[in-house]
Design an enzyme around this catalytic site. Structure first.
Site, short mmCIF file in Angstrom:
data_model
loop_
_atom_site.label_atom_id
_atom_site.label_comp_id
_atom_site.label_asym_id
_atom_site.label_seq_id
_atom_site.Cartn_x
_atom_site.Cartn_y
_atom_site.Cartn_z
N TYR A 289 -54.17 -82.55 -13.77
CA TYR A 289 -53.74 -83.16 -14.95
C TYR A 289 -53.88 -83.86 -16.13
O TYR A 289 -54.37 -85.05 -16.17
CB TYR A 289 -52.18 -84.04 -13.80
CG TYR A 289 -51.43 -84.26 -14.57
CD1 TYR A 289 -50.88 -83.38 -16.13
CD2 TYR A 289 -50.18 -85.08 -14.74
CE1 TYR A 289 -49.96 -83.82 -16.93
CE2 TYR A 289 -49.12 -85.22 -14.91
CZ TYR A 289 -48.67 -84.90 -15.86
OH TYR A 289 -47.52 -85.08 -16.50
N LYS B 46 -53.43 -78.76 -15.78
CA LYS B 46 -51.89 -78.58 -16.26
C LYS B 46 -52.02 -78.87 -17.49
O LYS B 46 -52.95 -80.34 -17.28
CB LYS B 46 -50.69 -79.73 -15.11
CG LYS B 46 -49.39 -80.40 -16.18
CD LYS B 46 -48.56 -80.92 -15.46
CE LYS B 46 -47.44 -81.26 -16.20
NZ LYS B 46 -46.67 -82.31 -15.88
#
Length: 297
Positions: A143, A171
């Site tokens: 992330y 992400k």
């Protein structure tokens, strides 16, 4: 028309929702509401769900609540819907413990954010992710959200981490399309957009899909953009994407966190302090944009 979407890795599907965590009026985890919302999201077009991320208020939910939420959602959606559990913290040992708990509770993957606040150098960032990947029995989605953590996962670091067999996705909230283009071209990682305004651009560059807060509210509308693109209707995809702009702007760029705006639209219970609920004016504006989107043909 001939489908235009290239073959691309999609380890958790295309359309993922960064799911809110519903709370009762008293502030406790609302298992029943979470289960119902998860089932509705899947029925509405989500391939998978990301739990206990930023939108899920992970900084203010306990370890036990994260595990309880995951179990409730797994029971609601069944064994075939990919569930990615947010386990990232600023503490490597704590992250390892959350990863172990998530694996035991039925997660299919782990969302691991860059350690925040301490702002470690890239060698330490890489070591942190490798430590989690080495210890975990599940695939990892990194992330990268430097606006919140203070530290970016530099493109060169991502390339090295992609060599690890359990690090399969990122992400991407870096808002750097050039770096994403290079990362996708290099292969090894599935790139998921974490910024709604870049869902379609990143997908067109070969991204895997998105992890979306707005999907809590209009999962089918977001998925329709990717469906149109995959069908070769790029003009239609752009048109559908444009219709989402007003709601996306209010939900994600109005000065309120996406968690707050999503819960305001869904009436999904309170947010936890230090967050505060949306005021009347913001809620009315969100509702108006939502109803206008639903009325669009």
């Amino acid at each position: 028309m001939t489908p235009s979407a290239p073959l691309r890795p999609r380890p958790f599907g295309r359309a993922l929702c960064a799911m809110i965590t519903p709370f009762t009026a008293g502030g406790a985890l609302d298992r029943e509401a979470a289960a119902a919302h998860a089932a509705a999201l899947v029925a509405g077009g989500c391939d998978g769900l990301v739990l206990s991320g930023t939108t899920g208020e992970s900084p203010t939910t306990s370890d036990a609540e994260k595990t309880d939420l995951l179990r409730a959602v797994r029971e609601a959606v069944g064994p075939d819907v990919p569930l990615v559990a947010g386990v990232g913290t600023s503490d490597t040992l704590h992250t390892l413990e959350l990863a172990r708990r998530a694996e035991q509770a039925g997660a299919d993957g782990l969302l691991v954010v860059t350690p925040y606040y301490s702002r470690p150098p890239q060698a330490a960032v890489e070591a942190h992710f490798r430590r989690v990947a080495d210890a975990a029995g599940l695939p990892l989605m990194l992330y990268d959200i430097p606006g919140r953590t203070g530290t970016r996962i530099e493109p060169e670091t991502l390339l090295r981490l992609a060599e690890h067999p359990r690090i399969v996705a990122v992400k991407d909230c870096s808002r750097d399309l050039l770096a994403a283009t290079r990362g996708i071209a290099a292969g090894g990682l599935a790139y998921y957009s974490g910024c709604e305004e870049l869902n379609l651009p990143l997908y067109a560059l070969g991204g895997a899909g998105y992890v979306s807060t707005v999907a809590n509210v209009v999962p089918g509308r977001l998925r329709a953009v990717l469906d149109a693109f995959d069908a070769g209707d790029t003009a239609g995809a752009a048109r559908l994407n444009g219709r989402l702009a007003a709601l996306t702007s209010l939900m994600m760029e109005s000065g309120l966190p996406g968690t707050v705006t999503a819960k305001a639209l869904l009436a999904a219970g309170p947010v936890r302090e230090p967050l505060q609920p949306a005021g009347r004016e913001a809620s009315d504006g969100l509702r108006a944009a939502y109803e206008e989107l639903l009325a669009a043909v």
